[in-house]
Scaffold this motif. Structure first.
Motif, PDB file in Angstrom:
ATOM      1  N   SER A   1       0.838  -1.200   0.000  1.00 57.23           N
ATOM      2  CA  SER A   1       0.000   0.000   0.000  1.00 57.23           C
ATOM      3  C   SER A   1       0.872   1.249   0.000  1.00 57.23           C
ATOM      4  CB  SER A   1      -0.913  -0.017   1.220  1.00 57.23           C
ATOM      5  OG  SER A   1      -1.645   1.180   1.306  1.00 57.23           O
ATOM      6  N   GLY A   2       1.923   1.247   0.814  1.00 63.58           N
ATOM      7  CA  GLY A   2       2.844   2.383   0.860  1.00 63.58           C
ATOM      8  C   GLY A   2       3.533   2.586  -0.476  1.00 63.58           C
ATOM      9  N   GLU A   3       3.984   1.477  -1.069  1.00 66.39           N
ATOM     10  CA  GLU A   3       4.647   1.584  -2.370  1.00 66.39           C
ATOM     11  C   GLU A   3       3.675   2.085  -3.432  1.00 66.39           C
ATOM     12  OE1 GLU A   3       6.592  -2.039  -3.525  1.00 66.39           O
ATOM     13  OE2 GLU A   3       7.685  -2.168  -1.631  1.00 66.39           O
ATOM     14  N   ALA A   4       2.439   1.587  -3.390  1.00 65.55           N
ATOM     15  CA  ALA A   4       1.435   2.030  -4.358  1.00 65.55           C
ATOM     16  C   ALA A   4       1.146   3.517  -4.183  1.00 65.55           C
ATOM     17  CB  ALA A   4       0.155   1.213  -4.203  1.00 65.55           C
ATOM     18  N   GLU A   5       1.076   3.942  -2.926  1.00 67.52           N
ATOM     19  CA  GLU A   5       0.815   5.359  -2.660  1.00 67.52           C
ATOM     20  C   GLU A   5       1.974   6.218  -3.172  1.00 67.52           C
ATOM     21  OE1 GLU A   5       0.054   8.196   1.207  1.00 67.52           O
ATOM     22  OE2 GLU A   5      -0.615   6.112   1.295  1.00 67.52           O
ATOM     23  N   ILE A   6       3.203   5.742  -2.923  1.00 70.19           N
ATOM     24  CA  ILE A   6       4.375   6.485  -3.397  1.00 70.19           C
ATOM     25  C   ILE A   6       4.376   6.537  -4.923  1.00 70.19           C
ATOM     26  CG2 ILE A   6       6.889   6.382  -3.581  1.00 70.19           C
ATOM     27  CD1 ILE A   6       6.906   5.300  -0.692  1.00 70.19           C
ATOM     28  N   LYS A   7       4.072   5.398  -5.563  1.00 63.98           N
ATOM     29  CA  LYS A   7       4.030   5.371  -7.027  1.00 63.98           C
ATOM     30  C   LYS A   7       2.932   6.278  -7.550  1.00 63.98           C
ATOM     31  CE  LYS A   7       6.069   0.845  -7.878  1.00 63.98           C
ATOM     32  NZ  LYS A   7       5.851  -0.508  -8.400  1.00 63.98           N
ATOM     33  N   ALA A   8       1.774   6.256  -6.885  1.00 62.45           N
ATOM     34  CA  ALA A   8       0.670   7.111  -7.316  1.00 62.45           C
ATOM     35  C   ALA A   8       1.056   8.576  -7.205  1.00 62.45           C
ATOM     36  CB  ALA A   8      -0.580   6.819  -6.485  1.00 62.45           C
ATOM     37  N   LYS A   9       1.680   8.938  -6.083  1.00 57.15           N
ATOM     38  CA  LYS A   9       2.123  10.335  -5.914  1.00 57.15           C
ATOM     39  C   LYS A   9       3.149  10.692  -6.977  1.00 57.15           C
ATOM     40  CE  LYS A   9       1.183  10.871  -0.994  1.00 57.15           C
ATOM     41  NZ  LYS A   9       1.752  11.074   0.345  1.00 57.15           N
TER      42      LYS A   9
END
Length: 164
Positions: free
Chosen positions: A95-103
Motif C-alpha cells: 500500500s505504501g509503495e502504491a501510494e508512493i508510485k501514485a504520488k
C-alpha cells in the motif's frame, strides 16, 4: 451290617502305607511341587509388575503425547500469528509503495501538464508573433525598412503583453 465292621489290621496297614506315601511325597514330590508353585507365583507377580509398568508407561506416553500435541498447537498458533503479521506487513508495504508510485505518477503527470502548457503557450506566442509580424508588416511596412526591425518591434510588444 458286616460291611461296616472295622478291622484293626487293615487300619494299621493303611496308616503305614499313608505314612510311607507321605514320606516319599515329602522327600521327592513336595519340593518340586512347591518350587513349581513358587515359580508360577513369581511369574504371575512378574506379569503383574510388567502389566503395571506397561500401564504406567502408557500413562507417561499419553501424557507425553498430550504435551507434544499442546506444543504443536502452540507452535501452529505462533506460526499463524507470524504469517498474519507478515501478511499485514506485506499489505502495508504494498500500500505504501502504491501510494508512493501514485504520488510520483501524479507529480510526473502534473509536470507533463505544466510542460505541455508551457509548450502550448510558446506555440501560441510564436503564432501570435508571426501573425503580429504579418500585420505589422502591412501596417508599418512604409516606416520600417527591414524585416529585422519588424521582429524587434514585435518582440518588444510581446514582452510588454504577458500571457497566462
Amino acid at each position: 451290617m458286616d460291611l461296616i465292621k472295622p478291622e484293626f489290621g487293615l487300619f494299621f496297614w493303611q496308616t503305614i502305607v499313608f505314612l510311607v506315601l507321605l514320606f516319599l511325597m515329602a522327600k521327592f514330590a513336595w519340593k518340586p511341587i512347591l518350587n513349581s508353585v513358587k515359580d508360577r507365583e513369581d511369574s504371575i507377580n512378574d506379569a503383574l509388575a510388567s502389566a503395571e509398568n506397561a500401564r504406567l508407561e502408557m500413562k507417561n506416553l499419553k501424557a507425553n503425547n498430550e504435551k507434544l500435541l499442546k506444543e504443536a498447537r502452540e507452535e501452529r498458533d505462533i506460526m499463524i500469528k507470524e504469517a498474519r503479521q507478515i501478511k499485514e506487513k506485506m499489505i502495508a508495504d504494498a500500500s505504501g509503495e502504491a501510494e508512493i508510485k501514485a504520488k510520483s505518477m501524479i507529480a510526473s503527470a502534473q509536470e507533463a501538464i505544466k510542460m505541455e502548457k508551457q509548450a502550448a503557450l510558446n506555440e501560441i506566442k510564436t503564432q501570435v508573433a508571426s501573425l503580429s509580424i504579418e500585420i505589422a508588416e502591412k501596417v508599418v511596412s512604409k516606416e520600417l525598412t527591414s524585416k529585422e526591425d519588424h521582429m524587434k518591434l514585435v518582440d518588444s510588444m510581446l514582452d510588454d503583453v504577458k500571457l497566462n
